[in-house]
Design an enzyme around this catalytic site. Sequence first.
Site, PDB file in Angstrom:
ATOM      1  N   ALA A  59      31.695 -96.639  -3.803  1.00 40.69           N
ATOM      2  CA  ALA A  59      30.148 -95.813  -4.524  1.00 40.69           C
ATOM      3  C   ALA A  59      29.440 -97.239  -4.724  1.00 40.69           C
ATOM      4  O   ALA A  59      30.290 -98.341  -5.107  1.00 40.69           O
ATOM      5  CB  ALA A  59      30.300 -95.382  -5.617  1.00 40.69           C
ATOM      6  N   SER A  60      28.495 -96.857  -4.926  1.00 43.33           N
ATOM      7  CA  SER A  60      27.461 -98.372  -5.249  1.00 43.33           C
ATOM      8  C   SER A  60      26.212 -97.523  -6.505  1.00 43.33           C
ATOM      9  O   SER A  60      25.321 -96.786  -5.419  1.00 43.33           O
ATOM     10  CB  SER A  60      26.933 -99.002  -4.201  1.00 43.33           C
ATOM     11  OG  SER A  60      26.106-100.692  -4.745  1.00 43.33           O
ATOM     12  N   ALA A  61      25.991 -98.454  -7.475  1.00 41.69           N
ATOM     13  CA  ALA A  61      24.671 -98.001  -8.631  1.00 41.69           C
ATOM     14  C   ALA A  61      24.282 -99.255  -8.721  1.00 41.69           C
ATOM     15  O   ALA A  61      24.903-100.069  -8.068  1.00 41.69           O
ATOM     16  CB  ALA A  61      26.086 -97.211  -9.700  1.00 41.69           C
ATOM     17  N   SER A  62      23.208 -99.004  -9.991  1.00 39.07           N
ATOM     18  CA  SER A  62      22.750-100.095 -10.182  1.00 39.07           C
ATOM     19  C   SER A  62      22.591-101.172 -10.461  1.00 39.07           C
ATOM     20  O   SER A  62      22.886-102.514 -10.760  1.00 39.07           O
ATOM     21  CB  SER A  62      21.364 -99.367 -10.598  1.00 39.07           C
ATOM     22  OG  SER A  62      21.155 -98.657 -12.021  1.00 39.07           O
TER      23      SER A  62
ATOM     24  N   ALA B 229      27.292-101.610 -11.112  1.00 38.99           N
ATOM     25  CA  ALA B 229      28.251-102.110 -10.709  1.00 38.99           C
ATOM     26  C   ALA B 229      28.214-101.108  -9.369  1.00 38.99           C
ATOM     27  O   ALA B 229      28.015 -99.755  -8.975  1.00 38.99           O
ATOM     28  CB  ALA B 229      29.192-101.349 -11.827  1.00 38.99           C
ATOM     29  N   GLN B 230      29.584-101.494  -9.204  1.00 38.17           N
ATOM     30  CA  GLN B 230      30.116-100.899  -7.565  1.00 38.17           C
ATOM     31  C   GLN B 230      31.210-100.619  -6.722  1.00 38.17           C
ATOM     32  O   GLN B 230      32.004-101.790  -7.958  1.00 38.17           O
ATOM     33  CB  GLN B 230      29.184-101.647  -5.974  1.00 38.17           C
ATOM     34  CG  GLN B 230      29.820-102.742  -5.601  1.00 38.17           C
ATOM     35  CD  GLN B 230      29.183-103.351  -4.226  1.00 38.17           C
ATOM     36  OE1 GLN B 230      27.669-103.198  -4.767  1.00 38.17           O
ATOM     37  NE2 GLN B 230      29.573-104.138  -3.381  1.00 38.17           N
ATOM     38  N   VAL B 231      31.859 -99.809  -6.834  1.00 39.62           N
ATOM     39  CA  VAL B 231      33.361 -99.477  -6.717  1.00 39.62           C
ATOM     40  C   VAL B 231      34.191 -99.757  -5.958  1.00 39.62           C
ATOM     41  O   VAL B 231      33.865 -99.076  -4.524  1.00 39.62           O
ATOM     42  CB  VAL B 231      33.401 -98.329  -7.725  1.00 39.62           C
ATOM     43  CG1 VAL B 231      35.026 -97.998  -7.783  1.00 39.62           C
ATOM     44  CG2 VAL B 231      32.781 -98.082  -8.866  1.00 39.62           C
TER      45      VAL B 231
ATOM     46  N   LYS C 146      36.097-101.107 -11.002  1.00 36.95           N
ATOM     47  CA  LYS C 146      34.399-101.704 -11.290  1.00 36.95           C
ATOM     48  C   LYS C 146      33.658-102.774 -11.257  1.00 36.95           C
ATOM     49  O   LYS C 146      34.518-103.117 -12.356  1.00 36.95           O
ATOM     50  CB  LYS C 146      34.170-100.044 -12.439  1.00 36.95           C
ATOM     51  CG  LYS C 146      32.932 -99.599 -12.239  1.00 36.95           C
ATOM     52  CD  LYS C 146      33.064 -98.918 -13.805  1.00 36.95           C
ATOM     53  CE  LYS C 146      31.478 -98.616 -14.037  1.00 36.95           C
ATOM     54  NZ  LYS C 146      30.659 -97.775 -15.213  1.00 36.95           N
TER      55      LYS C 146
ATOM     56  N   ASP D 128      28.892 -87.141 -19.819  1.00 36.91           N
ATOM     57  CA  ASP D 128      27.694 -87.265 -18.303  1.00 36.91           C
ATOM     58  C   ASP D 128      29.172 -86.234 -17.587  1.00 36.91           C
ATOM     59  O   ASP D 128      29.050 -86.747 -16.475  1.00 36.91           O
ATOM     60  CB  ASP D 128      27.653 -88.265 -18.248  1.00 36.91           C
ATOM     61  CG  ASP D 128      26.981 -88.480 -16.941  1.00 36.91           C
ATOM     62  OD1 ASP D 128      26.514 -87.888 -16.619  1.00 36.91           O
ATOM     63  OD2 ASP D 128      27.500 -89.441 -15.881  1.00 36.91           O
TER      64      ASP D 128
END
Length: 451
Positions: free
Chosen positions: A132-135, A137-139, A153, A290
């Site tokens: 996964a990749s978010a604003s 971090a990415q995993v 992470k 969350d």
Amino acid sequence: KRSGLSGLQHKESRIVMNHYANWGNALKGLFRISQTTTVLAATGIAWAAGERPPLPRLLRLTFERLGATYVKLGQFVASSPSIFPAEYVTEFQHCLDKTEPLPFSIMKRVLETELKRPLTEIFAEIDEIPLASASVAQVHAAKLLNGDSVVIKIQKPGVENVLLTDLNFLYVAAVLLERVLPKLKFASLSGIVSEIQACMMEEVDFYKEARNVEQFRAFLDKTGNTQATAPRIYPEASSLRVLTMERFYGVPLTDLDTIRKYTKDPAGTLVAALNTWFSSLMLCESFHADLHAGNLMVLTDGRLGFIDFGIVGRIAPETWSATMGFIESLSSGDFKTMAESMAVIGMTKRKVDQEKLAKDLEAIYGAATQVDPEQVMNALANDNEINKLMLEVVAVGERHGIRFPRAFALLLKQMLYFDRYIRILAPDMNLFDDDRIEFMALGDGKPTLLH
């Protein structure tokens, strides 16, 4: 003398290095402000040229173009109906936090810098394609030298500096707006920005996230809960910007067909999830805030897996008890109890006329004798209805001088996630009448079961 001279030289060297580092950060800050100005200018030019979507949508699209800080800010807006106007809260529900992944060569440099030793001394292998990749971090999936399967992470380079620059920029802008427009509706803009900054800086501190996970695991051990788990943290492979955790294998709580392969009692699994989360409100230092489907899994061995503790909440026990009273009264049409609960939950400097508040609530949802609990709860299955409900409650509260703490919105949102899971896994379950579900409240200064 040589030793003393050497020490002095090292001290001077550190001063010079810090000097250049500060200048480097200042230059990066100026570059970031330049980027922000460019995006804002492009938005202004498009507006002048006639490209004029509704202001909330324009702002959301601009935030997504501005990157990490503003995406997180958009998510904060979406989860804060007690602070921001309804149309903005609704629009920012669509704020996307998925980004194109950075090449592994860049992330590898972050890993090596943070862990301060060759990666071959820690990992047997690392999958270069991220999960996964978010604003922020990415995993990446990986294996340790001892064979343990883990996920790493990794914070994207420069994120913290960008956040600080952007938030300082926003703070200065908020202070200026407050001075120019003293009668602005949200008079404490700078206070709001400060609160946002505190929330965001927690998210980029992986030490804090690790502590959140460890506290939850300790809570599970203390309560003898073997039905749920959280990932084991590997401190030797973690740092401020890197978090290495046990890898879980399973499916989201919404995948009923696969869940049936892992357990013969999907409804019982849901009850375990509810009881675990409810008891964490009273017995853990923080609660998971969350719990969307990606963060609550049914593992291949039938246990529940709680993951991603980047966003947590903390709430006073009496506020939680009042929140439960509010939600139960909402489903039963008991507007008097709903008003009493709102008065406890909200922050106000004036005395609340609970009788008038109850009448205003009744005006929104209809006469108490006409309220259909099933109809009310059915509405909660839809995101738009969820947000509409929250905004209506907040609007009524504001008219009576009540401002809800953000923790209330976080709590209510998790309850509505659970309502969705109930519809999938146990559609005949009544949240407030099922004896298997253990609500906790504060009694005589200590947590006790409501039923």
